[in-house]
Design an enzyme around this catalytic site. Structure first.
Site, mmCIF file in Angstrom:
data_model
loop_
_atom_site.group_PDB
_atom_site.id
_atom_site.type_symbol
_atom_site.label_atom_id
_atom_site.label_comp_id
_atom_site.label_asym_id
_atom_site.label_seq_id
_atom_site.Cartn_x
_atom_site.Cartn_y
_atom_site.Cartn_z
ATOM 1 N N THR A 1 -8.470 5.476 0.591
ATOM 2 C CA THR A 1 -9.850 5.162 0.962
ATOM 3 C C THR A 1 -10.582 4.477 -0.187
ATOM 4 O OG1 THR A 1 -9.940 6.997 2.529
ATOM 5 C CG2 THR A 1 -12.046 6.173 1.688
ATOM 6 N N VAL B 1 0.849 -1.195 0.000
ATOM 7 C CA VAL B 1 0.000 0.000 0.000
ATOM 8 C C VAL B 1 0.884 1.243 0.000
ATOM 9 C CG1 VAL B 1 -1.754 1.299 1.252
ATOM 10 C CG2 VAL B 1 -1.827 -1.211 1.229
ATOM 11 N N VAL C 1 0.921 5.630 -1.362
ATOM 12 C CA VAL C 1 0.395 6.794 -2.071
ATOM 13 C C VAL C 1 1.575 7.741 -2.272
ATOM 14 C CG1 VAL C 1 -1.181 8.755 -2.047
ATOM 15 C CG2 VAL C 1 -1.914 6.550 -1.080
ATOM 16 N N PHE D 1 4.288 -9.471 5.353
ATOM 17 C CA PHE D 1 3.755 -9.658 3.995
ATOM 18 C C PHE D 1 3.272 -8.335 3.448
ATOM 19 C CE2 PHE D 1 0.369 -10.646 7.046
ATOM 20 C CZ PHE D 1 -0.678 -9.886 6.588
ATOM 21 N N TYR E 1 -4.723 2.757 9.730
ATOM 22 C CA TYR E 1 -5.655 1.688 9.379
ATOM 23 C C TYR E 1 -6.843 1.533 10.322
ATOM 24 C CZ TYR E 1 -2.256 0.693 5.845
ATOM 25 O OH TYR E 1 -1.424 0.815 4.764
ATOM 26 N N ARG F 1 -3.766 13.006 0.513
ATOM 27 C CA ARG F 1 -4.962 13.747 0.959
ATOM 28 C C ARG F 1 -5.986 13.914 -0.158
ATOM 29 N NH1 ARG F 1 -2.202 12.355 4.460
ATOM 30 N NH2 ARG F 1 -1.301 13.563 6.178
ATOM 31 N N ARG F 2 -6.049 12.933 -1.046
ATOM 32 C CA ARG F 2 -7.054 12.987 -2.102
ATOM 33 C C ARG F 2 -7.992 11.775 -2.050
ATOM 34 N NH1 ARG F 2 -3.885 15.286 -7.469
ATOM 35 N NH2 ARG F 2 -2.147 16.286 -6.369
ATOM 36 N N GLY F 3 -7.929 11.018 -0.959
ATOM 37 C CA GLY F 3 -8.838 9.898 -0.781
ATOM 38 C C GLY F 3 -8.475 8.670 -1.596
ATOM 39 N N LEU F 4 -7.232 8.572 -2.086
ATOM 40 C CA LEU F 4 -6.879 7.447 -2.944
ATOM 41 C C LEU F 4 -6.846 6.132 -2.165
ATOM 42 C CD1 LEU F 4 -4.088 9.024 -5.189
ATOM 43 C CD2 LEU F 4 -6.559 8.913 -5.568
#
Length: 418
Positions: A100, A87, A89, A418, A128, A95-98
């Site tokens: 989410t 994961v 970004v 992992f 998380y 801060r663009r909701g990617l």
């Protein structure tokens, strides 16, 4: 600057895989240029449709991957898990909701598949909980001061009649998987390992992009010849003044399915000539290691932190999958902002099994789905969470009742990253 709606979140195509890897490396502060052989090795880890990317135009700016996993519940039953990894970004697109959007897409698909939980190892703590995950296991690392440990410097073999043999990667690939299966059937919090896991840890494939260096592998056989333990370790070469050895042996991983195997492997590692320090690698916080030494203070904790995070996707299936030493009942009101598994549930549990069903009764305890994830494997305490204001008692003493049902005598442990 691109708006949120300009950025497309979707499963990546085969042609987009190299750019996805560039974004992944960038997010984890690795060199952004990924060698073709590393890309091909990583390609074996990915499941079609479950590697997501966020694209600003034709450039990948966020990554997300999930895959099938089995997680051992309390009592030894495996449950289906949606394992989440890789994961990132990119710093230019925060801060663009990617995240989410990627998380919502993945968890919805996992719920549809019938996965009982989702799992991940959190690089950063604050992220998380927003998505319903709770820290369910803890990891501890020790550094053993060998001269202080008090072990017999003449130690040469296990006292129980067993033996230690040094083996090679082919032996590890042959014997390791079955040994690990024995461990995870008995260890709440342990997860399944693929064939690729064993290949990557023995140099057959290289997913990291760094040169492979073969470690040492130590195998423990009991007196009757049964394989009960296996360790991978590396040693440095460091000498002090007057040619005094200052070498350190670092454990990559160690499997012991019996206390005798753990004792023999740790004593072997502490007996290697020139080794003054043994670094344990990722262990359970109640690992036997310190107390296998005559002087437990010789094992100094160097790291202790949250490790495996769990997100419950099916409350009834999760609570019915595990075992319970005591008998009791509780009505739990589970708050799930993600809308996947909230509601009020009555748990009836005992040594002979459990039932969990929706209920219209008044709640005994109100908690977020993330707190339920933290409690489910038996490590967290509902009483402690109540004191912290993270669960709420609607009936006096309910937190103690839940603790009596859910907490375990040995702590859960996930040996894997992992």
């Amino acid at each position: 600057m691109s708006s949120r709606t300009d950025i497309d979140v979707r499963p990546i195509t085969d042609d987009e895989f190299p750019d996805w890897n560039r974004a992944l490396n960038t997010g984890f502060l690795m060199p952004p240029l990924v060698a073709p052989e590393q890309v091909e090795a990583r390609r074996r880890m990915f499941v079609p449709g479950r590697s997501l990317g966020a694209f600003d135009g034709d450039r990948c700016v966020a990554t997300f991957r999930s895959f099938d996993q089995e997680l051992t519940a309390v009592g030894g039953r495996p449950v289906r898990a949606d394992a989440i990894s890789n994961v990132t970004v990119t710093a230019t697109h925060r801060r663009r909701g990617l995240l989410t959007r990627m998380m919502a897409q993945d968890l919805a698909a996992a719920k549809e598949r019938g996965d009982v939980v989702a799992t991940l190892i959190a690089a950063e703590y604050p992220i998380y909980g927003r998505y319903g995950f709770g820290p369910a296991t803890t990891m501890t690392e020790w550094a053993v001061d060998v001269p202080r440990a008090g072990l017999d410097p003449r130690w040469a073999a296990p006292e129980d009649g067993g033996r230690i043999d040094l083996v090679d990667g082919e032996d590890v690939r042959k014997l390791g998987p079955e040994l690990h299966e024995r461990l995870r059937r008995a260890q709440p919090g342990a997860v399944s390992r693929t064939e690729l896991w064993w290949q990557a840890r023995t140099g057959v494939v290289n997913t990291q992009g760094t040169p492979w260096t073969e470690p040492n592998y130590a195998l423990y056989r009991s007196a009757d010849g049964e394989v009960e333990g296996l360790a991978s370790y590396r040693a440095d070469e460091r000498w002090g003044d007057a040619k005094q050895p200052l070498n350190t042996a670092t454990v990559d991983w160690l499997i012991g399915v019996t206390p005798a195997a753990e004792r023999a492997l740790w004593h072997y590692l502490c007996s290697i000539d020139w080794v003054q320090t043994v670094k344990s690698g990722w262990r359970s916080p109640d690992d036997l290691l310190p107390h296998l030494l005559p002087d437990p203070r010789a094992a100094r904790i160097t790291t202790q932190a949250d490790w495996l995070w769990v997100r419950i996707l099916d409350v009834a299936a999760a609570l019915e999958a595990r075992t319970y030493d005591g008998r009791g009942s509780a009505v739990l009101e589970v708050v799930d902002r993600g809308g996947l598994t909230g509601g009020r549930w009555r748990l009836e549990a005992g040594p002979d099994g459990a039932s969990c069903a929706p209920s219209t009764e008044s709640a005994d305890l109100v908690l977020d789905v993330g707190e339920l994830g933290a409690l489910w494997l038996g490590d967290a305490s509902a009483v402690r969470l109540a004191a912290l204001g993270r669960v709420r008692e609607e009936r006096a003493g309910a937190a103690r009742v839940v603790d009596a049902l859910l907490r375990t005598s040995r702590r859960p442990w996930c040996p894997d990253m992992f």
